[in-house]
Design an enzyme around this catalytic site. Structure first.
Site, PDB file in Angstrom:
ATOM      1  N   CYS A 211       0.837  -1.199   0.000  1.00  0.00           N
ATOM      2  CA  CYS A 211       0.000   0.000   0.000  1.00  0.00           C
ATOM      3  C   CYS A 211       0.879   1.258   0.000  1.00  0.00           C
ATOM      4  O   CYS A 211       1.989   1.260   0.525  1.00  0.00           O
ATOM      5  CB  CYS A 211      -0.896   0.000   1.242  1.00  0.00           C
ATOM      6  SG  CYS A 211      -2.070   1.382   1.282  1.00  0.00           S
TER       7      CYS A 211
ATOM      8  N   ASP B  71       0.415   3.755   1.715  1.00  0.00           N
ATOM      9  CA  ASP B  71       0.382   4.318   3.068  1.00  0.00           C
ATOM     10  C   ASP B  71       1.802   4.628   3.571  1.00  0.00           C
ATOM     11  O   ASP B  71       2.685   3.765   3.542  1.00  0.00           O
ATOM     12  CB  ASP B  71      -0.302   3.301   4.000  1.00  0.00           C
ATOM     13  CG  ASP B  71      -0.668   3.906   5.342  1.00  0.00           C
ATOM     14  OD1 ASP B  71       0.236   4.428   6.026  1.00  0.00           O
ATOM     15  OD2 ASP B  71      -1.852   3.858   5.713  1.00  0.00           O
TER      16      ASP B  71
ATOM     17  N   ARG C  71       2.996   4.783   6.332  1.00  0.00           N
ATOM     18  CA  ARG C  71       3.425   4.034   7.513  1.00  0.00           C
ATOM     19  C   ARG C  71       3.932   2.627   7.177  1.00  0.00           C
ATOM     20  O   ARG C  71       4.293   1.869   8.061  1.00  0.00           O
ATOM     21  CB  ARG C  71       2.268   3.950   8.517  1.00  0.00           C
ATOM     22  CG  ARG C  71       1.818   5.312   9.017  1.00  0.00           C
ATOM     23  CD  ARG C  71       0.460   5.236   9.697  1.00  0.00           C
ATOM     24  NE  ARG C  71      -0.590   4.835   8.767  1.00  0.00           N
ATOM     25  CZ  ARG C  71      -1.869   4.687   9.102  1.00  0.00           C
ATOM     26  NH1 ARG C  71      -2.249   4.884  10.347  1.00  0.00           N
ATOM     27  NH2 ARG C  71      -2.764   4.336   8.197  1.00  0.00           N
TER      28      ARG C  71
ATOM     29  N   HIS D 258      -2.003  -4.189   4.885  1.00  0.00           N
ATOM     30  CA  HIS D 258      -1.828  -3.793   6.277  1.00  0.00           C
ATOM     31  C   HIS D 258      -3.185  -3.603   6.939  1.00  0.00           C
ATOM     32  O   HIS D 258      -4.159  -3.243   6.286  1.00  0.00           O
ATOM     33  CB  HIS D 258      -0.974  -2.530   6.396  1.00  0.00           C
ATOM     34  CG  HIS D 258      -1.623  -1.290   5.848  1.00  0.00           C
ATOM     35  ND1 HIS D 258      -2.253  -0.365   6.662  1.00  0.00           N
ATOM     36  CD2 HIS D 258      -1.751  -0.824   4.594  1.00  0.00           C
ATOM     37  CE1 HIS D 258      -2.729   0.617   5.903  1.00  0.00           C
ATOM     38  NE2 HIS D 258      -2.441   0.369   4.649  1.00  0.00           N
TER      39      HIS D 258
ATOM     40  N   CYS E 156      -6.211  -0.363   6.878  1.00  0.00           N
ATOM     41  CA  CYS E 156      -5.927   0.307   5.603  1.00  0.00           C
ATOM     42  C   CYS E 156      -7.038   1.324   5.269  1.00  0.00           C
ATOM     43  O   CYS E 156      -8.217   0.976   5.234  1.00  0.00           O
ATOM     44  CB  CYS E 156      -5.807  -0.721   4.490  1.00  0.00           C
ATOM     45  SG  CYS E 156      -5.456   0.009   2.878  1.00  0.00           S
TER      46      CYS E 156
HETATM   47 CO    CO Z   1      -3.454   1.131   3.042  1.00  0.00          CO
END
Ligand code: CO
Length: 219
Positions: free
Chosen positions: A42, A44, A46, A98, A101
């Site tokens: 992803c 993302d 993080r 993750h 999400c």
């Molecule tokens: Co995500």
């Protein structure tokens, strides 16, 4: 004009540290890359592939998009897979989702977010496919996290069915496809026990993985 001097300065410091540990590091990397892994994860912020796996530049080839989706008409993702498999000859493709999400969460809701709604349709399709079992989960966060896992399983399935992976297996190339999920709350990667190494393993592992509740946080 505003500049991002902090990031540039940090880059200088980082490069100096790496070079101090291995004076030839960048020189060696500049001539070639031979990563063993392709990471599809992803976008993302993080979930940075290199950091959470403890890998250095040159060790992992990376493709990231919102909610780690692999679609057969996405030539961006397909080109990454093709280059990684055919040219770099990676031995492992890791699809890592993750928990929590945001893309999956958005797909579970009805709020309109714009263009990205079209992308997230793919997750709504995963939801529809598993709607009966997902509806049995009363707690919203648990349901979200279960859908995050199911999304990993479905995208692993999609990777395995790309012409690229199919052809690699048919010619005897060593290639495994893995399904992982990362916990933002504890920094730990969970192997969803999906490791497909040839055509004949796809369906048994897929059916087993999608029928089990593998999610650790719902238990
Ligand atoms: Co995500």
């Amino acid at each position: 004009m505003k500049t991002l001097s902090t990031l540039i300065n940090q880059n200088r410091e980082w490069a100096a540290i790496v070079k101090a540990q291995d004076p030839e590091f960048f020189l060696k990397l500049s001539s070639q890359q031979t990563p063993e892994y392709l990471w599809i994860g992803c976008s993302d912020s993080r979930v940075p592939a290199n950091q959470i796996t403890g890998l250095m530049p040159g060790e992992i080839f990376v493709h990231r998009n919102v909610a780690n989706i692999v679609v057969h008409t996405d030539f961006n993702c397909l080109s990454v897979i093709q280059y990684a498999v055919n040219i770099l000859k990676v031995k492992h493709i890791i699809l890592c989702g993750h928990y929590g999400c945001g893309g999956v969460r958005a797909a579970l809701g009805n709020r309109q977010l714009g263009l990205i709604d079209n992308w997230l349709r793919h997750i709504k399709d995963v939801y529809s496919k598993y709607e009966v079992s997902l509806a049995e989960i009363a707690d919203n966060e648990t349901q979200l996290n279960r859908l995050c896992e199911l999304n990993v399983i479905e995208q692993v399935y999609n990777i395995c069915h790309t012409t690229i992976v199919q052809e690699a297996w048919s010619t005897g190339q060593e290639l495994s496809v893995h399904g992982w999920i990362y916990g933002i709350e504890d920094g730990l990667i969970e192997d969803l026990n999906i490791c497909i190494t040839n055509q004949s393993e796809i369906d048994p592992i897929y059916h087993m993985a999608s029928s089990q509740r593998v999610q650790r946080r719902s238990q």
